[in-house]
Write an enzyme that holds these catalytic residues in place. Structure first.
Site, PDB file in Angstrom:
ATOM      1  N   VAL A   9      90.078  10.022  49.648  1.00 16.55           N
ATOM      2  CA  VAL A   9      90.326  10.830  50.840  1.00 16.55           C
ATOM      3  C   VAL A   9      89.112  10.768  51.754  1.00 16.55           C
ATOM      4  CG1 VAL A   9      90.935  13.114  51.738  1.00 16.55           C
ATOM      5  CG2 VAL A   9      91.771  12.394  49.473  1.00 16.55           C
ATOM      6  N   ALA A  57      86.798  14.260  53.993  1.00 16.40           N
ATOM      7  CA  ALA A  57      87.010  15.257  52.938  1.00 16.40           C
ATOM      8  C   ALA A  57      86.040  16.425  53.009  1.00 16.40           C
ATOM      9  CB  ALA A  57      86.896  14.582  51.563  1.00 16.40           C
ATOM     10  N   TYR A 113      91.778  10.845  72.385  1.00 15.49           N
ATOM     11  CA  TYR A 113      92.297  11.269  71.088  1.00 15.49           C
ATOM     12  C   TYR A 113      93.788  10.965  70.952  1.00 15.49           C
ATOM     13  CZ  TYR A 113      93.233  14.322  67.087  1.00 15.49           C
ATOM     14  OH  TYR A 113      93.617  14.816  65.860  1.00 15.49           O
ATOM     15  N   ALA A 173      95.594   8.734  72.514  1.00  9.57           N
ATOM     16  CA  ALA A 173      95.810   7.287  72.414  1.00  9.57           C
ATOM     17  C   ALA A 173      95.390   6.761  71.052  1.00  9.57           C
ATOM     18  CB  ALA A 173      95.053   6.566  73.524  1.00  9.57           C
TER      19      ALA A 173
END
Length: 243
Positions: free
Chosen positions: A9, A12, A153, A155
């Site tokens: 992840v 995180a 952001y 796009a």
């Protein structure tokens, strides 16, 4: 839902990424938690139930950092993670006429390039080892609607969504699935800095009339990462309260 799974992840250290780590650990996964802020990601790992979890300092926008960390992860766990969640993301909001090239590019470097680098590196190893996998990328509902002050952001998250669909097409032959979760307005440290009047505007447009808790986003991620979604790939799921 994830017993025995090794899950990688990114992002995180907080917000949605931290919630994903918590819930995946609860579901039996071993968590490989990565973030550019090592103190935050170490804090995440310290909270997790179970054993075997590790934290790594990772700049997803830097190819050398991704390569080095991934090789360390493969060595530490004797193989690649079969669950991958690309949750690392940043915002650099401004109006189009005021946005700097640096702010535009930095968002794409983390949100798009970072997702590409992590996905490509792990997929290569999964294919080499003939292992199945599930990749879940975190997009955004604004990828489909746009949002004032977020041309970079919005796009970038649109790019993540279409990237995920293409990965799904290419990796299906190797039994590697790839899907996208599109959160709506979610309560995280990233959104804490948003002015109250902007929050009120968004809330009035959400049919459920509230913002999401990060755990609600994480629950959908876990479903897509698990065998419960074994016939789902190339799909985007909006978790947006109806927005």
């Amino acid at each position: 839902m994830l017993p025995g799974k090794l899950a990688f992840v990114t992002g995180a250290g907080g917000g949605i990424g931290r919630a994903i780590c918590r819930l995946m650990a609860r579901e039996g996964a071993t968590i490989v938690a990565a973030d550019v802020d090592i103190k935050n990601v170490q804090s995440t790992v310290a909270e997790l139930a179970g054993d075997g979890h590790k934290s790594y300092c990772l700049d997803v926008s830097d190819a050398e950092s991704v390569g080095t960390v991934m090789q360390q992860v493969f060595a530490d766990y004797n193989g690649p993670p079969t669950v991958v969640v690309n949750a690392a993301g940043i915002t650099r909001d401004n109006f189009l006429l005021k946005m700097s090239m640096q702010d535009f590019q930095s968002v794409f470097d983390v949100n798009v390039k970072g997702t590409f680098l992590v996905t490509q590196t792990i997929c290569k190893e999964l294919v080499n080892k003939n292992l199945p996998g599930s990749i879940v990328n975190i997009g955004s509902i604004v990828a489909q609607r746009g949002n004032i002050g977020q041309c970079n952001y919005s796009a970038s998250k649109a790019a993540v969504e279409v990237f995920s669909k293409t990965v799904a097409l290419e990796m299906a032959r190797y039994n590697i699935r790839c899907n996208t979760v599109l959160p709506g307005f979610t309560i995280t440290p990233m959104t804490d800095i948003v002015p109250d009047k902007v929050k009120d505007h968004f809330k009035s447009a959400i049919p459920l009339n509230r913002f999401a808790d990060s755990a609600e986003i994480a629950e959908t991620v876990i479903f897509l990462a698990s065998e419960k979604s074994s016939y789902i790939t190339g799909t985007s799921i909006a978790v947006s309260g109806g927005y």
